[in-house]
Every structure is written in structure tokens, then in C-alpha cells.
Design an enzyme around this catalytic site. Structure first.
Site, PDB file in Angstrom:
ATOM      1  N   ASP A 101      69.949  59.260  24.493  1.00 32.44           N
ATOM      2  CA  ASP A 101      69.512  60.362  23.625  1.00 32.44           C
ATOM      3  C   ASP A 101      67.981  60.308  23.605  1.00 32.44           C
ATOM      4  O   ASP A 101      67.381  59.320  24.062  1.00 32.44           O
ATOM      5  CB  ASP A 101      70.095  60.133  22.209  1.00 32.44           C
ATOM      6  CG  ASP A 101      69.765  61.252  21.223  1.00 32.44           C
ATOM      7  OD1 ASP A 101      69.260  62.317  21.641  1.00 32.44           O
ATOM      8  OD2 ASP A 101      70.008  61.055  20.010  1.00 32.44           O
ATOM      9  N   ARG A 152      73.108  72.005   9.434  1.00 32.53           N
ATOM     10  CA  ARG A 152      72.248  71.047  10.163  1.00 32.53           C
ATOM     11  C   ARG A 152      71.027  70.798   9.286  1.00 32.53           C
ATOM     12  O   ARG A 152      70.284  71.726   8.961  1.00 32.53           O
ATOM     13  CB  ARG A 152      71.837  71.609  11.520  1.00 32.53           C
ATOM     14  CG  ARG A 152      70.773  70.752  12.199  1.00 32.53           C
ATOM     15  CD  ARG A 152      70.515  71.140  13.640  1.00 32.53           C
ATOM     16  NE  ARG A 152      71.551  70.612  14.521  1.00 32.53           N
ATOM     17  CZ  ARG A 152      71.385  70.373  15.822  1.00 32.53           C
ATOM     18  NH1 ARG A 152      70.221  70.611  16.401  1.00 32.53           N
ATOM     19  NH2 ARG A 152      72.368  69.905  16.559  1.00 32.53           N
ATOM     20  N   CYS A 185      73.275  63.652  25.454  1.00 36.91           N
ATOM     21  CA  CYS A 185      73.677  64.712  24.515  1.00 36.91           C
ATOM     22  C   CYS A 185      72.795  65.948  24.629  1.00 36.91           C
ATOM     23  O   CYS A 185      73.188  67.018  24.165  1.00 36.91           O
ATOM     24  CB  CYS A 185      73.697  64.173  23.094  1.00 36.91           C
ATOM     25  SG  CYS A 185      72.107  63.537  22.538  1.00 36.91           S
TER      26      CYS A 185
HETATM   27  N1   CP Z   1      73.038  68.117  21.462  1.00 37.17           N
HETATM   28  C1   CP Z   1      72.671  69.006  20.508  1.00 37.17           C
HETATM   29  O1   CP Z   1      73.111  68.946  19.357  1.00 37.17           O
HETATM   30  O2   CP Z   1      71.847  69.983  20.957  1.00 37.17           O
HETATM   31  P1   CP Z   1      71.092  71.071  20.052  1.00 37.17           P
HETATM   32  O3   CP Z   1      70.066  70.326  19.229  1.00 37.17           O
HETATM   33  O4   CP Z   1      70.492  72.008  21.041  1.00 37.17           O
HETATM   34  O5   CP Z   1      72.089  71.746  19.161  1.00 37.17           O
HETATM   35  N1  NVA Z   2      68.881  62.349  18.006  1.00 35.14           N
HETATM   36  C1  NVA Z   2      68.561  63.708  18.350  1.00 35.14           C
HETATM   37  C2  NVA Z   2      69.784  64.457  18.729  1.00 35.14           C
HETATM   38  C3  NVA Z   2      69.516  65.856  19.215  1.00 35.14           C
HETATM   39  C4  NVA Z   2      70.765  66.600  19.502  1.00 35.14           C
HETATM   40  C5  NVA Z   2      67.842  64.382  17.193  1.00 35.14           C
HETATM   41  O1  NVA Z   2      68.242  64.163  16.037  1.00 35.14           O
HETATM   42  O2  NVA Z   2      66.892  65.117  17.428  1.00 35.14           O
END
Ligand code: CP
Ligand code: NVA
Length: 297
Positions: free
Chosen positions: A217, A101, A256
Site C-alpha cells: 500500500d 469515508r 490496493c
Molecule cells: N483502494 C482504494 O480505496 O482506492 P480509492 O482511494 O481510489 O477509493
Molecule cells: N492507506 C491508504 C489506502 C488508500 C486506498 C490511505 O489511507 O490513503
């Protein structure tokens, strides 16, 4: 399938295989016939916060027989400036797969190519493929199929989640409507590259009318915190609430997570649809186990 780096790079056949296996993973949880990650150690390498993605991958890897380590980018030399390519070349010699991530999509792509081990995009600024695959699974679970799906995305139409929806709609052929103010609409070039049946409008009522899914979102994605004031001002009103839901009375209401009540969704609508929304979160586990199994083969 060697990596899962984006929805853009998936075809319909692979997506369908993941969605079918996710159903098997869910129905056989706790009594899987195979443990494809046995004798493997996977790493989660995260430069951004996470609840759902972290927990679901940690649990999922263990349930498939693997071992897992969580590495916050700031706890390793990456946080002090060691290049991602070097980090990848080290980790690739020791571990069996990685879930990454981070900010730049290129960093996940580089990690995959320099490590040589299966790599999964756990969210970048560009895409959130695991989220969208899980959400497609939730939609199939709720509606029976993707037949006739019309998904209305309300809010920041240029965020990672919206972009992954654009690619999913283009690849799978369902209708996608994105309601966002001009500053937060996806780039024309992206829409042209993706193709498909995608409407972008500033009018959230046009997007919502008769849709089968209303989806939103956060207005301020991770990494965009300095833009908070402008985002909140521009996106004001781009909210899923009782009034908007009336335009799509049959719609599944999806988020989400994490959710900011009073911004992209109102509290009442959130709570009224909590069963779907938290099932979305749960389905991250089952869908990602499907992805992990396919990558481990
Ligand atoms: N939806 C989602 O990816 O949540 P987190 O940021 O908590 O992993
Ligand atoms: N668009 C959001 C999604 C979180 C799961 C972000 O990148 O923070």
C-alpha cells in the site's frame, strides 16, 4: 448484518457469506435476479479523496436498483463544523443507507448508531474493510481458496489496510507477515488483541520468503501528508520489486491502489502484475454489491 464498520467486528461466517455472494454478483452482473436496493436512496459521505471506492459504490448501488448521492464533507455543513451525530440524525430520517469515508473510526461508528440506517466504512484511519474483503475475493478467485495462504504485507505496517489485514488473518486463521521499519509496525497491543499467526519483522526478505501473496500500500496514507518526508526516508527500500519477488516466485502480487511507482512498488513489477492489481480494483464492485445486498435484507 446491520452495518459493515470494520473487519474487527466481523466473524468468519459473515466474511464467508460476503465472499460467496461476491462470486455470484460477479457471474450474474447485468442479469441479477433481485434488486434489493429498489426504492432506496443511499448517500456516499466522503471526507477524503477516492476513485475506486466512490465509483464502485455509485455503480454498485445503481446496479442493485438504488439511487445514490455523493456528498463531499466540505460541501455540506459537516465541513463547517456541524457534528457527525447531527449529520447522521438528519440523514437517517431521509436516506436508506450510507457509505462513509473519513478520518476517525469513531465517526463512522457514531454515524451508524445515530443515523440508525445501514452504514458502511469506506475507509478510516483505522480500517479499510471493503478493500480487504475484495482482496480476499481476488485471492480466492486466483488461487481457488484461502487454504495455506501466507500473505506478506510490505511497507507501512501500521496503516488502515495493514490493520484490516491483521483482523482478517486473525479471524480467518491464515498466516500474515508484516515487514516494516520499527516506526511503522503495528502496535503490540493491537497484535495481542487480534491474536492469530502474525509475524512482524523489519526484514522484508524474511517476510517475503515463500509467501503466497506479496501485498503493499502507499507509504503516505491520506491525512499523513505532513509526514511525507519522514515516511519516505524511513520506508525507503520497503518495496516490492523484481529482486523481492524472486523470494516468492509463485506469489500473487497485489496493491490496493493508488500506486506510487518507485516507492512501494517498482514500475516493472507493477506492470507485470497489472492484471491482478486491476482485477483487485474491479472486484471492489462485486464484493461491495454483496455487502450492500446483505445490509439491505
Ligand atoms: N483502494 C482504494 O480505496 O482506492 P480509492 O482511494 O481510489 O477509493
Ligand atoms: N492507506 C491508504 C489506502 C488508500 C486506498 C490511505 O489511507 O490513503
Amino acid at each position: 448484518m446491520k452495518n459493515l464498520l470494520s473487519i474487527e467486528s466481523l466473524d468468519a461466517e459473515r466474511m464467508t457469506a460476503i465472499l460467496k455472494l461476491a462470486a455470484v454478483m460477479k457471474s450474474t452482473r447485468g442479469r441479477h435476479a433481485a434488486h434489493p436496493l429498489r426504492h432506496q436512496c443511499w448517500a456516499l459521505l466522503f471526507s477524503k479523496s477516492s476513485t475506486r471506492t466512490r465509483v464502485s459504490f455509485e455503480v454498485g448501488i445503481r446496479e442493485l436498483g438504488g439511487d445514490v448521492m455523493f456528498l463531499a464533507a466540505d460541501d455540506i455543513q459537516l465541513g463547517r463544523g456541524e457534528p457527525i451525530r447531527d449529520t447522521a440524525r438528519v440523514m437517517g430520517r431521509m436516506i436508506h443507507g450510507a457509505v462513509v469515508r473519513t478520518f476517525a473510526q469513531q465517526d463512522v461508528e457514531d454515524f451508524a448508531s445515530f443515523s440508525g440506517i445501514p452504514t458502511i466504512n469506506a475507509l478510516t484511519d483505522e480500517e479499510h474493510p471493503c478493500q480487504i474483503l475484495s482482496d480476499l475475493f481476488t485471492i480466492i478467485e486466483s488461487r481457488g481458496s484461502l487454504e495455506g495462504l501466507c500473505l506478506a504485507f510490505i511497507g507501512d505496517g501500521d496503516c488502515n489496510v495493514a490493520r484490516s489485514w491483521i483482523w482478517a488473518a486473525a479471524v480467518l486463521g491464515f498466516e500474515l507477515r508484516i515487514a516494516a521499519p520499527p516506526e511503522f509496525q503495528p502496535a503490540r497491543s493491537l497484535l495481542e488483541k487480534a491474536g492469530g499467526r502474525i509475524l512482524v519483522t523489519p526484514d522484508l526478505r524474511v517476510a517475503a520468503e515463500g509467501a503466497s501473496v506479496l501485498y503493499t500500500d502507499v507509504w503516505v496514507s491520506m491525512g499523513k501528508e505532513q509526514e511525507s518526508a519522514n515516511r519516505i526516508a524511513q520506508l525507503q527500500g520497503y518495496q516490492i520489486n523484481g529482486e523481492l519477488s524472486k523470494l516468492a516466485p509463485e506469489a500473487l502480487i497485489m496493491h490496493c491502489l493508488p500506486a506510487y511507482r518507485g516507492k512501494e512498488i517498482d514500475s516493472e513489477t507493477f506492470e507485470a502484475n497489472a492484471e491482478t492489481i486491476f482485477r483487485q480494483a474491479e472486484n471492489r464492485l462485486h464484493t461491495q454489491k454483496a455487502i450492500l445486498s446483505l445490509l439491505a435484507q
